[in-house]
Design an enzyme around this catalytic site. Structure first.
Site, PDB file in Angstrom:
ATOM      1  N   ARG A  37       0.827  -1.212   0.000  1.00 39.50           N
ATOM      2  CA  ARG A  37       0.000   0.000   0.000  1.00 39.50           C
ATOM      3  C   ARG A  37       0.863   1.265   0.000  1.00 39.50           C
ATOM      4  O   ARG A  37       0.468   2.285  -0.567  1.00 39.50           O
ATOM      5  CB  ARG A  37      -0.943  -0.007   1.204  1.00 39.50           C
ATOM      6  N   LYS A 233     -20.639 -16.081   2.335  1.00 37.60           N
ATOM      7  CA  LYS A 233     -22.108 -16.028   2.363  1.00 37.60           C
ATOM      8  C   LYS A 233     -22.726 -15.350   1.152  1.00 37.60           C
ATOM      9  O   LYS A 233     -22.209 -14.351   0.665  1.00 37.60           O
ATOM     10  CB  LYS A 233     -22.550 -15.258   3.612  1.00 37.60           C
ATOM     11  N   GLY A 392      -8.943  -8.375  -1.332  1.00 40.61           N
ATOM     12  CA  GLY A 392      -9.287  -9.339  -0.289  1.00 40.61           C
ATOM     13  C   GLY A 392      -8.536 -10.660  -0.392  1.00 40.61           C
ATOM     14  O   GLY A 392      -7.365 -10.708  -0.782  1.00 40.61           O
ATOM     15  N   GLY A 415     -13.277  -4.265  -0.226  1.00 49.95           N
ATOM     16  CA  GLY A 415     -14.618  -3.705  -0.031  1.00 49.95           C
ATOM     17  C   GLY A 415     -14.982  -2.738  -1.139  1.00 49.95           C
ATOM     18  O   GLY A 415     -16.098  -2.768  -1.681  1.00 49.95           O
TER      19      GLY A 415
HETATM   20  P1  AMP Z   1     -15.558 -13.643   2.091  1.00 48.44           P
HETATM   21  O1  AMP Z   1     -15.010 -12.746   3.146  1.00 48.44           O
HETATM   22  O2  AMP Z   1     -17.022 -13.583   1.928  1.00 48.44           O
HETATM   23  O3  AMP Z   1     -14.828 -13.483   0.771  1.00 48.44           O
HETATM   24  O4  AMP Z   1     -15.291 -15.137   2.571  1.00 48.44           O
HETATM   25  C1  AMP Z   1     -14.023 -15.665   2.755  1.00 48.44           C
HETATM   26  C2  AMP Z   1     -14.137 -16.846   3.649  1.00 48.44           C
HETATM   27  O5  AMP Z   1     -15.030 -17.789   3.096  1.00 48.44           O
HETATM   28  C3  AMP Z   1     -12.828 -17.568   3.859  1.00 48.44           C
HETATM   29  O6  AMP Z   1     -12.422 -17.375   5.178  1.00 48.44           O
HETATM   30  C4  AMP Z   1     -13.168 -19.021   3.563  1.00 48.44           C
HETATM   31  O7  AMP Z   1     -12.643 -19.924   4.517  1.00 48.44           O
HETATM   32  C5  AMP Z   1     -14.683 -19.033   3.630  1.00 48.44           C
HETATM   33  N1  AMP Z   1     -15.238 -20.157   2.840  1.00 48.44           N
HETATM   34  C6  AMP Z   1     -14.988 -20.445   1.568  1.00 48.44           C
HETATM   35  N2  AMP Z   1     -15.613 -21.564   1.203  1.00 48.44           N
HETATM   36  C7  AMP Z   1     -16.287 -22.015   2.276  1.00 48.44           C
HETATM   37  C8  AMP Z   1     -17.114 -23.146   2.534  1.00 48.44           C
HETATM   38  N3  AMP Z   1     -17.372 -24.036   1.589  1.00 48.44           N
HETATM   39  N4  AMP Z   1     -17.637 -23.279   3.760  1.00 48.44           N
HETATM   40  C9  AMP Z   1     -17.370 -22.375   4.729  1.00 48.44           C
HETATM   41  N5  AMP Z   1     -16.599 -21.281   4.537  1.00 48.44           N
HETATM   42  C10 AMP Z   1     -16.063 -21.099   3.329  1.00 48.44           C
END
Ligand code: AMP
Length: 435
Positions: A37, A233, A392, A415
């Protein structure tokens, strides 16, 4: 892009310029562990200094408890601890007052900047206090001062007008180069211009580059245009899914969010991450894709485990099953081999790809294969396809695998880039002068 950039600013010699940077670098025991950064901010700072401007740099670092404020600000984790009776708000603030000035100071960043800019940067130990004022007053043409962590003031996030005035001080020009916080509407990212305190406002080279690659690809992509979304999610990415579906030719879904889509298709997903409330939404998206003649790809097979790894890097036993055969007592943790091939082939035939979010629980080496396969496919497409990594976890994965120089663009803001993918206008950019 129709916003003014630093290049459009004339007669900078002797001008007082306030530059919002993103110096929120990872640190361990006062040592910067990744200076990407800082490097990202250099072109704008160097340009302004070479033109003879008198530059005040500002940034936030981490999430302090606004320790110099009258308002007690507790984060969610601390609030829970207080509610559970484990501690009191006063004890948390007392500890923060002791720890945070040392832990979240920007002093190490100023030191590193000084090295990179031949000693042309000094550090002010406050933001709007006597040290900042004295150092800003003493600036000569082609010199810079970095202010202390903006978030040591609660007024920063609350867009307090009096704070904005003090922060602007004698600056007549504002340059925003903090892409990582451009989606936040704070004093230093937008309000200082929105309140009319500084009227001349342009973006720096970093924001200009982020926007020119990402916004231009979203508006006018080379086709076939493939968007890949993963992560935990569905609920976190509702508008991203819907907006990208309109823009792309193929939307690829992986990660935890895939299981709510599989459920929406009528499959049983065992104990996989499932967002019951969003099954209807996923059905809508599947219909939307079909009506618009778009491809929405879901995993055809999945790596399953009996439990979530604990600790996260636990040596865990896995097996691979077809996506419609997930056992009732097992959870989907990564895309399977057939899916990896399917997704890699799709990437190989694309002309533009954007990617946000891991394909599985990539923190565990056994469950990182899907994420690695996507990163590898993007690296293999080098030179044939525009590849954009939306910050990210996916950016970290690409960097760790040594593929960074094979990508067209790796965003510095997870973000902020997600909000661009959502089709939102970012406040830190909307406030800038039009060309
Ligand atoms: P995000 O911040 O929404 O991009 O999510 C990232 C997180 O999603 C990471 O910490 C991953 O471990 C988690 N993740 C990815 N695939 C899965 C899965 N199949 N079940 C649970 N967590 C997951």
């Amino acid at each position: 892009m129709n916003k003014k950039s630093v290049k459009d600013l004339r007669c900078l010699k002797g001008k007082k310029v306030l530059v919002r940077c993103d110096f929120n670098v990872p640190m361990k025991d006062g040592v910067i562990t990744d200076e990407n950064r800082i490097q990202g901010a250099l072109p704008t700072i160097k340009y302004l200094l070479e033109k003879g401007a008198r530059v005040t740099l500002c940034s936030h670092m981490g999430k302090p408890h606004s320790i110099f404020s009258e308002e007690l600000k507790l984060n969610k984790k601390d609030k829970k601890k207080v509610e559970a009776g484990e501690t009191t708000a006063e004890a948390i603030i007392e500890k923060a007052k002791k720890d945070e000035p040392k832990k979240l100071t920007l002093a190490p960043v100023a030191k590193r900047l000084g090295e990179l800019l031949n000693g042309k940067v000094v550090f002010a130990t406050d933001v709007i206090g006597p040290d900042a004022k004295a150092k800003r007053d003493a600036l000569k043409d082609g010199e810079a001062v970095l202010l202390e962590n903006l978030r040591f003031h609660w007024e920063e996030e609350k867009k307090d007008e009096a704070f904005c005035k003090e922060l602007a001080y004698d600056a007549t020009i504002f340059v925003n180069d903090a892409f990582g916080t451009a989606h936040r509407s704070h004093a230093s990212t937008a309000a200082i211009v929105e309140y009319g305190i500084i009227k001349t406002a342009a973006c720096g080279f970093l924001i200009e580059k982020e926007l020119s690659v990402m916004a231009d690809t979203l508006e006018n992509p080379a086709r076939p245009f493939v968007a890949i979304l993963g992560g935990a999610k569905v609920a976190d990415k509702l508008n991203v899914i819907s907006n990208l579906l309109e823009k792309c030719d193929t939307l690829i879904i992986g990660g935890g969010m895939a299981y709510t889509f599989l459920k929406a298709k009528g499959y049983e997903v065992g104990t996989s991450l499932l967002d019951e409330e969003k099954i209807g939404y996923c059905k809508e998206m599947l219909e939307k894709a079909e009506k618009a003649g778009k491809e929405l790809l879901l995993p055809v097979d999945t790596v399953v485990t009996t439990h979530f790894p604990e600790p996260i890097d636990e040596a865990i036993e896995v097996k691979t099953v077809d996506a419609n055969m997930i056992p009732a007592d097992m959870m989907g943790m990564d895309i399977g081999e057939k899916t990896r091939k399917l997704y890699a082939d799709k990437i190989a035939s694309a002309k533009a790809v954007i990617w946000n979010g891991p394909m599985g629980v990539f923190e565990n080496p056994t469950l990182a294969k899907g994420t690695i396969a996507v990163a590898q496919a993007l690296a293999d497409a080098h030179g044939k396809c525009t590849t954009i990594i939306g910050g990210g976890d996916s950016a970290a994965a690409v960097q760790q695998l040594g593929f960074a120089d094979k990508m067209t663009h790796i965003s510095t803001g997870g973000g902020a880039s997600l909000e661009l993918f959502e089709g939102k206008v970012l406040p830190g950019i909307a406030c800038l002068n039009d060309k």
